[in-house]
Motif scaffolding. Structure first.
Motif, mmCIF file in Angstrom:
data_model
loop_
_atom_site.group_PDB
_atom_site.id
_atom_site.type_symbol
_atom_site.label_atom_id
_atom_site.label_comp_id
_atom_site.label_asym_id
_atom_site.label_seq_id
_atom_site.Cartn_x
_atom_site.Cartn_y
_atom_site.Cartn_z
ATOM 1 N N CYS A 29 57.346 49.074 -20.415
ATOM 2 C CA CYS A 29 57.120 48.298 -21.643
ATOM 3 C C CYS A 29 58.023 47.069 -21.670
ATOM 4 O O CYS A 29 57.577 45.958 -21.982
ATOM 5 C CB CYS A 29 57.366 49.184 -22.860
ATOM 6 S SG CYS A 29 57.137 48.325 -24.429
ATOM 7 N N ARG A 30 59.288 47.226 -21.345
ATOM 8 C CA ARG A 30 60.231 46.099 -21.320
ATOM 9 C C ARG A 30 59.821 45.075 -20.279
ATOM 10 O O ARG A 30 59.801 43.876 -20.534
ATOM 11 C CB ARG A 30 61.646 46.601 -21.041
ATOM 12 C CG ARG A 30 62.671 45.493 -20.939
ATOM 13 C CD ARG A 30 64.062 46.058 -20.610
ATOM 14 N NE ARG A 30 64.988 45.003 -20.334
ATOM 15 C CZ ARG A 30 65.199 44.464 -19.133
ATOM 16 N NH1 ARG A 30 64.539 44.901 -18.084
ATOM 17 N NH2 ARG A 30 66.067 43.495 -18.963
ATOM 18 N N THR A 35 57.534 39.818 -19.063
ATOM 19 C CA THR A 35 56.569 39.088 -18.238
ATOM 20 C C THR A 35 55.624 38.267 -19.107
ATOM 21 O O THR A 35 55.394 37.082 -18.842
ATOM 22 C CB THR A 35 55.770 40.064 -17.349
ATOM 23 O OG1 THR A 35 56.668 40.773 -16.501
ATOM 24 C CG2 THR A 35 54.747 39.332 -16.509
ATOM 25 N N VAL A 36 55.089 38.884 -20.153
ATOM 26 C CA VAL A 36 54.163 38.177 -21.048
ATOM 27 C C VAL A 36 54.874 37.038 -21.780
ATOM 28 O O VAL A 36 54.335 35.933 -21.879
ATOM 29 C CB VAL A 36 53.503 39.164 -22.038
ATOM 30 C CG1 VAL A 36 52.758 38.440 -23.139
ATOM 31 C CG2 VAL A 36 52.562 40.104 -21.297
ATOM 32 N N LEU A 37 56.074 37.297 -22.278
ATOM 33 C CA LEU A 37 56.829 36.235 -22.958
ATOM 34 C C LEU A 37 57.147 35.086 -22.012
ATOM 35 O O LEU A 37 57.058 33.909 -22.392
ATOM 36 C CB LEU A 37 58.099 36.793 -23.582
ATOM 37 C CG LEU A 37 57.890 37.679 -24.810
ATOM 38 C CD1 LEU A 37 59.213 38.306 -25.243
ATOM 39 C CD2 LEU A 37 57.268 36.895 -25.944
ATOM 40 N N THR A 38 57.502 35.402 -20.778
ATOM 41 C CA THR A 38 57.773 34.366 -19.778
ATOM 42 C C THR A 38 56.524 33.528 -19.535
ATOM 43 O O THR A 38 56.582 32.292 -19.484
ATOM 44 C CB THR A 38 58.252 34.997 -18.455
ATOM 45 O OG1 THR A 38 59.438 35.747 -18.707
ATOM 46 C CG2 THR A 38 58.513 33.947 -17.393
ATOM 47 N N ALA A 58 51.619 28.655 -14.992
ATOM 48 C CA ALA A 58 52.552 29.468 -15.777
ATOM 49 C C ALA A 58 52.685 30.874 -15.196
ATOM 50 O O ALA A 58 53.659 31.579 -15.470
ATOM 51 C CB ALA A 58 52.096 29.536 -17.227
ATOM 52 N N GLY A 59 51.741 31.278 -14.402
ATOM 53 C CA GLY A 59 51.797 32.604 -13.795
ATOM 54 C C GLY A 59 52.863 32.738 -12.726
ATOM 55 O O GLY A 59 53.311 33.841 -12.423
ATOM 56 N N TYR A 65 59.118 37.068 -11.870
ATOM 57 C CA TYR A 65 59.956 38.024 -12.605
ATOM 58 C C TYR A 65 59.465 39.441 -12.375
ATOM 59 O O TYR A 65 60.252 40.344 -12.068
ATOM 60 C CB TYR A 65 59.965 37.714 -14.105
ATOM 61 C CG TYR A 65 60.556 38.850 -14.891
ATOM 62 C CD1 TYR A 65 61.924 39.040 -14.925
ATOM 63 C CD2 TYR A 65 59.746 39.783 -15.529
ATOM 64 C CE1 TYR A 65 62.481 40.116 -15.599
ATOM 65 C CE2 TYR A 65 60.292 40.862 -16.198
ATOM 66 C CZ TYR A 65 61.648 41.021 -16.233
ATOM 67 O OH TYR A 65 62.199 42.091 -16.874
ATOM 68 N N LEU A 66 58.158 39.650 -12.523
ATOM 69 C CA LEU A 66 57.607 41.000 -12.378
ATOM 70 C C LEU A 66 57.864 41.548 -10.975
ATOM 71 O O LEU A 66 58.288 42.701 -10.829
ATOM 72 C CB LEU A 66 56.116 40.996 -12.685
ATOM 73 C CG LEU A 66 55.431 42.348 -12.700
ATOM 74 C CD1 LEU A 66 56.063 43.257 -13.754
ATOM 75 C CD2 LEU A 66 53.948 42.194 -12.965
#
Length: 85
Positions: A29-30, A35-38, A58-59, A65-66
């Protein structure tokens, strides 16, 4: 004796908080939230600077990060094996 019981209770409460914090640090979840916020922040930035394919570009930081979080567990295991006291 009551003082000792209070100290033990305080230690047990702290341990529960530490365990919850540790579980959050390694949770999917974290990782997905960051990832989504980034991705969303990168979209906004790239849109503001008028990048042509901001939604695609943006990906790159989000995926980076992921991937870094997915590779860290085995890196940590390797490091731990080689740096024991």
């Amino acid at each position: 004796m009551m003082n000792l019981e209070k100290r033990i209770a305080a230690i047990e409460e702290r341990n529960l908080r530490v365990e919850a914090d540790k579980a959050w640090e390694v949770s999917l979840c974290r990782r997905m939230t960051i990832t989504v916020l980034t991705y969303l922040i990168a979209i906004l930035f790239l849109w503001l600077i008028q990048n042509d394919r901001f939604w695609l570009n943006a990906g790159v930081p989000a995926l980076g990060y992921l991937l870094s979080t997915l590779s860290l567990p085995w890196v940590k295991q390797w490091w731990t094996r080689h740096h024991r006291n």
